[in-house]
Design a protein around this motif. Structure first.
Motif, PDB file in Angstrom:
ATOM      1  N   HIS A 134       0.829  -1.206   0.000  1.00 40.45           N
ATOM      2  CA  HIS A 134       0.000   0.000   0.000  1.00 40.45           C
ATOM      3  C   HIS A 134       0.869   1.265   0.000  1.00 40.45           C
ATOM      4  O   HIS A 134       0.550   2.249  -0.684  1.00 40.45           O
ATOM      5  CB  HIS A 134      -0.957   0.024   1.190  1.00 40.45           C
ATOM      6  CG  HIS A 134      -1.716   1.309   1.273  1.00 40.45           C
ATOM      7  ND1 HIS A 134      -2.740   1.616   0.397  1.00 40.45           N
ATOM      8  CD2 HIS A 134      -1.573   2.384   2.078  1.00 40.45           C
ATOM      9  CE1 HIS A 134      -3.194   2.826   0.685  1.00 40.45           C
ATOM     10  NE2 HIS A 134      -2.501   3.312   1.696  1.00 40.45           N
ATOM     11  N   LEU A 135       1.952   1.258   0.743  1.00 40.33           N
ATOM     12  CA  LEU A 135       2.849   2.414   0.773  1.00 40.33           C
ATOM     13  C   LEU A 135       3.494   2.645  -0.592  1.00 40.33           C
ATOM     14  O   LEU A 135       3.643   3.794  -1.028  1.00 40.33           O
ATOM     15  CB  LEU A 135       3.909   2.251   1.862  1.00 40.33           C
ATOM     16  CG  LEU A 135       3.385   2.406   3.286  1.00 40.33           C
ATOM     17  CD1 LEU A 135       4.420   1.939   4.298  1.00 40.33           C
ATOM     18  CD2 LEU A 135       2.971   3.854   3.556  1.00 40.33           C
ATOM     19  N   PHE A 136       3.861   1.576  -1.282  1.00 41.89           N
ATOM     20  CA  PHE A 136       4.388   1.726  -2.643  1.00 41.89           C
ATOM     21  C   PHE A 136       3.339   2.406  -3.528  1.00 41.89           C
ATOM     22  O   PHE A 136       3.646   3.314  -4.285  1.00 41.89           O
ATOM     23  CB  PHE A 136       4.774   0.376  -3.247  1.00 41.89           C
ATOM     24  CG  PHE A 136       6.018  -0.239  -2.680  1.00 41.89           C
ATOM     25  CD1 PHE A 136       7.001   0.510  -2.059  1.00 41.89           C
ATOM     26  CD2 PHE A 136       6.218  -1.608  -2.789  1.00 41.89           C
ATOM     27  CE1 PHE A 136       8.153  -0.076  -1.553  1.00 41.89           C
ATOM     28  CE2 PHE A 136       7.366  -2.208  -2.292  1.00 41.89           C
ATOM     29  CZ  PHE A 136       8.331  -1.441  -1.674  1.00 41.89           C
ATOM     30  N   TYR A 137       2.098   1.948  -3.411  1.00 41.07           N
ATOM     31  CA  TYR A 137       1.004   2.524  -4.193  1.00 41.07           C
ATOM     32  C   TYR A 137       0.815   4.004  -3.858  1.00 41.07           C
ATOM     33  O   TYR A 137       0.733   4.849  -4.747  1.00 41.07           O
ATOM     34  CB  TYR A 137      -0.288   1.748  -3.927  1.00 41.07           C
ATOM     35  CG  TYR A 137      -1.511   2.411  -4.502  1.00 41.07           C
ATOM     36  CD1 TYR A 137      -1.805   2.302  -5.859  1.00 41.07           C
ATOM     37  CD2 TYR A 137      -2.362   3.161  -3.692  1.00 41.07           C
ATOM     38  CE1 TYR A 137      -2.922   2.929  -6.396  1.00 41.07           C
ATOM     39  CE2 TYR A 137      -3.479   3.790  -4.222  1.00 41.07           C
ATOM     40  CZ  TYR A 137      -3.745   3.667  -5.575  1.00 41.07           C
ATOM     41  OH  TYR A 137      -4.846   4.284  -6.099  1.00 41.07           O
ATOM     42  N   ALA A 138       0.749   4.311  -2.582  1.00 41.75           N
ATOM     43  CA  ALA A 138       0.462   5.672  -2.141  1.00 41.75           C
ATOM     44  C   ALA A 138       1.580   6.653  -2.492  1.00 41.75           C
ATOM     45  O   ALA A 138       1.312   7.791  -2.878  1.00 41.75           O
ATOM     46  CB  ALA A 138       0.210   5.689  -0.638  1.00 41.75           C
ATOM     47  N   LYS A 139       2.816   6.230  -2.376  1.00 45.80           N
ATOM     48  CA  LYS A 139       3.942   7.150  -2.567  1.00 45.80           C
ATOM     49  C   LYS A 139       4.332   7.330  -4.032  1.00 45.80           C
ATOM     50  O   LYS A 139       4.906   8.346  -4.403  1.00 45.80           O
ATOM     51  CB  LYS A 139       5.163   6.698  -1.764  1.00 45.80           C
ATOM     52  CG  LYS A 139       4.910   6.548  -0.272  1.00 45.80           C
ATOM     53  CD  LYS A 139       4.307   7.781   0.360  1.00 45.80           C
ATOM     54  CE  LYS A 139       4.045   7.584   1.846  1.00 45.80           C
ATOM     55  NZ  LYS A 139       3.297   8.658   2.458  1.00 45.80           N
ATOM     56  N   LYS A 140       4.019   6.363  -4.882  1.00 38.43           N
ATOM     57  CA  LYS A 140       4.420   6.475  -6.293  1.00 38.43           C
ATOM     58  C   LYS A 140       3.662   7.578  -7.017  1.00 38.43           C
ATOM     59  O   LYS A 140       4.186   8.195  -7.932  1.00 38.43           O
ATOM     60  CB  LYS A 140       4.247   5.153  -7.024  1.00 38.43           C
ATOM     61  CG  LYS A 140       2.803   4.803  -7.322  1.00 38.43           C
ATOM     62  CD  LYS A 140       2.665   3.521  -8.102  1.00 38.43           C
ATOM     63  CE  LYS A 140       1.191   3.237  -8.289  1.00 38.43           C
ATOM     64  NZ  LYS A 140       0.806   2.965  -9.607  1.00 38.43           N
TER      65      LYS A 140
END
Length: 189
Positions: free
Chosen positions: A41-47
């Motif tokens: 989820h963090l990869f999704y949110a930060k990209k």
């Protein structure tokens, strides 16, 4: 104590990098499904806030791999944001403090098309190499399923487009993952 300056990371001509990061002392910092889901989820949110194109990823128990394209400054920002947020989550939920990751992320430049596809295969086959599954598409914490479903969550839509152009079919993509490469890639060693 004299500190040596960090050497500058090589900058890829293509802007494409294979990145790997592991838990401190090789600890399983993504051992639980909830941990892997949080990182994903963090990869999704930060990209979305940066110029980051993710082509492949795999979250293992003690490390992760990514194949991505972005300017060098966005690469650093992306990992600072995503991994920093994960470290806060991890320390809080595990009631601990201190470093979560072993140094900073490792990266290598990906500048040839054949190396790109072999690196993507290497990343997807990581769970097989570790004995977690026999077939890469069975492992749910990698981008393999996103390719098969042709729906991007963490992957950039450009990745799905390249998949269609290069392979044309799910069968060709699966067969490609059964092959081997003579290349060597970033590993947890």
């Amino acid at each position: 104590m004299i500190r040596m300056a960090r050497t500058a990371r090589p900058v890829s001509r293509t802007g494409i990098y294979h990145v790997m990061m592991r838990g401190v002392n090789k600890e399983a910092v993504f051992a639980q499904e909830s941990d892997k889901k949080v990182l994903r989820h963090l990869f999704y949110a930060k990209k979305s806030s940066l110029e980051v194109v993710i082509y492949s990823y795999c979250i293992m128990n003690n490390h992760f791999h990514m194949l991505m394209q972005c300017p060098m400054e966005d690469l650093s920002k992306f990992f600072h944001l995503a991994v920093g947020a994960y470290a806060i989550y991890y320390n809080k939920t595990k009631d601990r403090s201190g470093h979560v990751f072993d140094n900073r992320y490792k990266s290598e430049c990906v500048e040839e098309e054949s190396y790109f596809w072999n690196c993507l295969r290497y990343i997807h086959n990581n769970p097989c190499k570790a004995g977690l599954t026999d077939i890469p598409h069975q492992y749910i914490y990698s981008s393999f399923q996103e390719y098969l479903n042709q729906k991007s969550y963490i992957l950039h839509p450009k990745a799905i487009q390249l998949y269609r152009q290069h392979f044309g079919s799910e069968k060709a993509f699966r067969e490609f993952h059964q092959g081997n490469s003579l290349n060597s890639f970033l590993d947890t060693q």
